[in-house]
Design a protein around this motif. Sequence first.
Motif, PDB file in Angstrom:
ATOM      1  N   ASN A 187       0.878  -1.156   0.000  1.00  0.00           N
ATOM      2  CA  ASN A 187       0.000   0.000   0.000  1.00  0.00           C
ATOM      3  C   ASN A 187       0.919   1.209   0.000  1.00  0.00           C
ATOM      4  N   CYS A 188       0.985   1.925  -1.110  1.00  0.00           N
ATOM      5  CA  CYS A 188       1.950   3.022  -1.265  1.00  0.00           C
ATOM      6  C   CYS A 188       1.840   4.076  -0.176  1.00  0.00           C
ATOM      7  N   SER A 189       0.666   4.280   0.392  1.00  0.00           N
ATOM      8  CA  SER A 189       0.511   5.313   1.411  1.00  0.00           C
ATOM      9  C   SER A 189       0.961   4.840   2.790  1.00  0.00           C
ATOM     10  N   ASN A 190       1.288   3.555   2.932  1.00  0.00           N
ATOM     11  CA  ASN A 190       1.681   3.029   4.243  1.00  0.00           C
ATOM     12  C   ASN A 190       3.139   2.597   4.314  1.00  0.00           C
TER      13      ASN A 190
ATOM     14  N   CYS B 113       6.545   8.283   2.677  1.00  0.00           N
ATOM     15  CA  CYS B 113       6.225   7.616   1.414  1.00  0.00           C
ATOM     16  C   CYS B 113       7.530   7.241   0.735  1.00  0.00           C
TER      17      CYS B 113
ATOM     18  N   CYS C  33       5.735   2.284  -6.345  1.00  0.00           N
ATOM     19  CA  CYS C  33       5.279   3.392  -5.509  1.00  0.00           C
ATOM     20  C   CYS C  33       6.296   4.529  -5.622  1.00  0.00           C
TER      21      CYS C  33
ATOM     22  N   THR D 268       7.743   8.455  -4.193  1.00  0.00           N
ATOM     23  CA  THR D 268       7.956   9.121  -2.913  1.00  0.00           C
ATOM     24  C   THR D 268       6.827  10.101  -2.587  1.00  0.00           C
ATOM     25  N   THR D 269       5.876  10.272  -3.516  1.00  0.00           N
ATOM     26  CA  THR D 269       4.697  11.112  -3.263  1.00  0.00           C
ATOM     27  C   THR D 269       3.456  10.246  -3.012  1.00  0.00           C
ATOM     28  N   CYS D 270       3.666   8.999  -2.623  1.00  0.00           N
ATOM     29  CA  CYS D 270       2.592   8.054  -2.254  1.00  0.00           C
ATOM     30  C   CYS D 270       1.688   7.672  -3.420  1.00  0.00           C
ATOM     31  N   GLN D 271       2.165   7.750  -4.615  1.00  0.00           N
ATOM     32  CA  GLN D 271       1.373   7.386  -5.792  1.00  0.00           C
ATOM     33  C   GLN D 271       1.793   6.011  -6.294  1.00  0.00           C
TER      34      GLN D 271
END
Length: 85
Positions: free
Chosen positions: A37-40, A45, A67, A69-72
């Motif tokens: 999960n990119c946001s976790n 990030c 993923c 570094t901007t959580c995308q």
Amino acid sequence: MVHPGQSSMFYGTPITTGGGFDYDCSGAEEREFPAVNCSNILPLCGAASNVFQADVPCGSRTSFGSCTTTCQFIVLYPDYVRKCH
């Protein structure tokens, strides 16, 4: 195909009908790539390459990519099959 030390990955046929993908006889299914999960990703990030967007079972399809570094999540393959052994 099924034997201790099997290093190849499989996705099309479970060992038995309704069975798993433990082709290397380790007692568990080892997945070719992790799901993330990119946001976790800690600490904030972090970048991660070669990951599935969802934690799907062996032989199932989902988005595959990386993923940022901007959580995308960047999709490389929208319908990639998860291989296991």
